[in-house]
Design a protein around this motif. Structure first.
Motif, PDB file in Angstrom:
ATOM      1  N   ALA A 151       0.832  -1.212   0.000  1.00 50.91           N
ATOM      2  CA  ALA A 151       0.000   0.000   0.000  1.00 50.91           C
ATOM      3  C   ALA A 151       0.863   1.256   0.000  1.00 50.91           C
ATOM      4  O   ALA A 151       1.955   1.293   0.573  1.00 50.91           O
ATOM      5  N   ARG A 152       0.360   2.306  -0.644  1.00 49.35           N
ATOM      6  CA  ARG A 152       0.993   3.630  -0.665  1.00 49.35           C
ATOM      7  C   ARG A 152      -0.087   4.622  -0.244  1.00 49.35           C
ATOM      8  O   ARG A 152      -1.025   4.875  -0.979  1.00 49.35           O
ATOM      9  N   LEU A 153       0.050   5.163   0.965  1.00 47.58           N
ATOM     10  CA  LEU A 153      -1.006   5.984   1.544  1.00 47.58           C
ATOM     11  C   LEU A 153      -0.653   7.468   1.464  1.00 47.58           C
ATOM     12  O   LEU A 153       0.481   7.858   1.780  1.00 47.58           O
ATOM     13  N   PRO A 154      -1.606   8.318   1.077  1.00 51.78           N
ATOM     14  CA  PRO A 154      -1.327   9.762   1.015  1.00 51.78           C
ATOM     15  C   PRO A 154      -1.341  10.391   2.407  1.00 51.78           C
ATOM     16  O   PRO A 154      -2.056   9.939   3.302  1.00 51.78           O
ATOM     17  N   VAL A 155      -0.539  11.445   2.575  1.00 51.97           N
ATOM     18  CA  VAL A 155      -0.541  12.238   3.809  1.00 51.97           C
ATOM     19  C   VAL A 155      -0.963  13.651   3.433  1.00 51.97           C
ATOM     20  O   VAL A 155      -0.306  14.306   2.624  1.00 51.97           O
ATOM     21  N   SER A 156      -2.085  14.120   3.975  1.00 50.93           N
ATOM     22  CA  SER A 156      -2.544  15.461   3.644  1.00 50.93           C
ATOM     23  C   SER A 156      -1.707  16.504   4.386  1.00 50.93           C
ATOM     24  O   SER A 156      -1.048  16.210   5.388  1.00 50.93           O
ATOM     25  N   GLN A 157      -1.753  17.722   3.885  1.00 46.49           N
ATOM     26  CA  GLN A 157      -0.943  18.803   4.463  1.00 46.49           C
ATOM     27  C   GLN A 157      -1.242  18.990   5.941  1.00 46.49           C
ATOM     28  O   GLN A 157      -0.351  19.280   6.737  1.00 46.49           O
ATOM     29  N   ARG A 158      -2.492  18.802   6.315  1.00 47.78           N
ATOM     30  CA  ARG A 158      -2.888  19.008   7.709  1.00 47.78           C
ATOM     31  C   ARG A 158      -2.125  18.106   8.660  1.00 47.78           C
ATOM     32  O   ARG A 158      -1.878  18.470   9.817  1.00 47.78           O
ATOM     33  N   PHE A 159      -1.736  16.891   8.215  1.00 49.43           N
ATOM     34  CA  PHE A 159      -1.123  15.920   9.107  1.00 49.43           C
ATOM     35  C   PHE A 159       0.378  15.741   8.873  1.00 49.43           C
ATOM     36  O   PHE A 159       0.999  14.891   9.504  1.00 49.43           O
ATOM     37  N   GLN A 160       0.983  16.546   8.004  1.00 49.55           N
ATOM     38  CA  GLN A 160       2.391  16.355   7.695  1.00 49.55           C
ATOM     39  C   GLN A 160       3.313  16.748   8.843  1.00 49.55           C
ATOM     40  O   GLN A 160       4.484  16.369   8.866  1.00 49.55           O
ATOM     41  N   HIS A 161       2.775  17.492   9.830  1.00 47.60           N
ATOM     42  CA  HIS A 161       3.599  17.845  10.990  1.00 47.60           C
ATOM     43  C   HIS A 161       4.015  16.607  11.783  1.00 47.60           C
ATOM     44  O   HIS A 161       4.971  16.640  12.555  1.00 47.60           O
ATOM     45  N   ARG A 162       3.287  15.490  11.597  1.00 41.63           N
ATOM     46  CA  ARG A 162       3.638  14.249  12.296  1.00 41.63           C
ATOM     47  C   ARG A 162       4.988  13.701  11.809  1.00 41.63           C
ATOM     48  O   ARG A 162       5.605  12.890  12.495  1.00 41.63           O
ATOM     49  N   PHE A 163       5.420  14.140  10.627  1.00 40.33           N
ATOM     50  CA  PHE A 163       6.635  13.600  10.031  1.00 40.33           C
ATOM     51  C   PHE A 163       7.657  14.716   9.893  1.00 40.33           C
ATOM     52  O   PHE A 163       8.010  15.153   8.803  1.00 40.33           O
ATOM     53  N   LYS A 164       8.084  15.228  11.021  1.00 42.97           N
ATOM     54  CA  LYS A 164       9.020  16.352  11.031  1.00 42.97           C
ATOM     55  C   LYS A 164      10.329  15.980  10.346  1.00 42.97           C
ATOM     56  O   LYS A 164      10.828  14.870  10.466  1.00 42.97           O
ATOM     57  N   GLY A 165      10.867  16.975   9.647  1.00 45.32           N
ATOM     58  CA  GLY A 165      12.139  16.758   8.979  1.00 45.32           C
ATOM     59  C   GLY A 165      11.994  16.289   7.550  1.00 45.32           C
ATOM     60  O   GLY A 165      12.966  16.230   6.797  1.00 45.32           O
ATOM     61  N   MET A 166      10.734  15.943   7.159  1.00 40.59           N
ATOM     62  CA  MET A 166      10.521  15.493   5.788  1.00 40.59           C
ATOM     63  C   MET A 166      10.476  16.699   4.854  1.00 40.59           C
ATOM     64  O   MET A 166       9.943  17.728   5.187  1.00 40.59           O
TER      65      MET A 166
END
Length: 252
Positions: free
Chosen positions: A237-252
């Motif tokens: 699976a390849r799951l999208p990450v919306s802008q609202r939740f991208q803070h969960r992946f700091k440094g990306m």
């Protein structure tokens, strides 16, 4: 006279979605230029005197609560929020409205109907309401423990799926699809409600349609269009990450 509406939110996709929905639900209203931060919203409000303002609570510059207190007695405010249940109770006591992110079209339709009636009356005391909401939002949120299993159906069979075996959940029409390592099934619980229940149980909402088991995430990758995608361990699976939740992946 046409009601004048201001939208202030630092998420461009949410502003665009809210504008599109309001155009359809309130065609006689005049939508003013959007604001991406609190200072721009205050400038537009002073220049254009909106009758209604949809304000994100958390945004750069002035937040929505500060703006509400500054607007005075002309503007009816609808907060757009992800605040906890204590703050929502304070909104309701204040006798005006709020919308939870992501915005639901049916919920917005009810808000528009209420606003049509309220425009005939003076706005409530925004300074007092803003103070009540800010105080309530600091109250500790009592979170129920995440369940250890999910009861889901496949055809005529009901399966009891251990939460540890689940890879992710995805919203599908009126159902939520449960994707485990060797099984896919459906439950009737809305994804939004499920995300709140599982937040403390090792699951993250990463998109309005996806909740994923954190331990199953192998990598978060940006593509050439700067969109973020998740790959999962042992699954294609390849799951999208919306802008609202991208803070969960700091440094990306």
């Amino acid at each position: 006279m046409k009601p004048r509406i201001l939208i202030a939110d630092d998420e461009p996709l949410l502003r665009a979605e809210l504008r599109q929905l309001l155009t359809a639900l309130w065609p006689e209203a005049e939508l003013l230029p959007d604001a991406a931060d609190g200072f721009e919203a205050l400038r537009l409000a002073r220049e254009m005197a909106p009758d209604v303002a949809f304000l994100d609570i958390r945004m750069p510059g002035l937040d929505g609560l500060q703006l509400a207190a500054a607007f005075g007695s002309r503007t009816h405010v609808v907060f757009v929020t992800a605040y906890n249940e204590h703050a929502l109770a304070a909104f309701e006591q204040g006798a005006h409205d709020y919308l939870l992110k992501p915005v639901d079209a049916a919920r917005l339709a009810r808000t528009v109907e209420r606003l049509r009636g309220r425009l005939l009356l003076p706005p409530p005391d925004l300074r007092r309401i803003a103070a009540d909401v800010r105080a309530a939002s600091t109250a500790p949120l009592q979170v129920a423990p995440a369940p250890s299993w999910i009861q889901a159906s496949v055809g005529q069979a009901v399966h009891f799926i251990d939460l540890c075996d689940i890879l992710y959940f995805v919203a599908e029409d009126k159902y939520t699809r449960v994707v485990a390592q060797e099984l896919e099934a459906h439950i009737r619980t809305p994804l939004k409600e499920l995300a709140e229940t599982l937040e403390g149980g090792g699951f993250w909402q990463v998109h309005r349609s996806y909740v994923v088991a954190v331990k199953r995430i192998a990598a978060a990758v940006r593509d050439g269009d700067n969109a973020m995608w998740l790959s999962l361990r042992g699954h294609g699976a390849r799951l999208p990450v919306s802008q609202r939740f991208q803070h969960r992946f700091k440094g990306m």
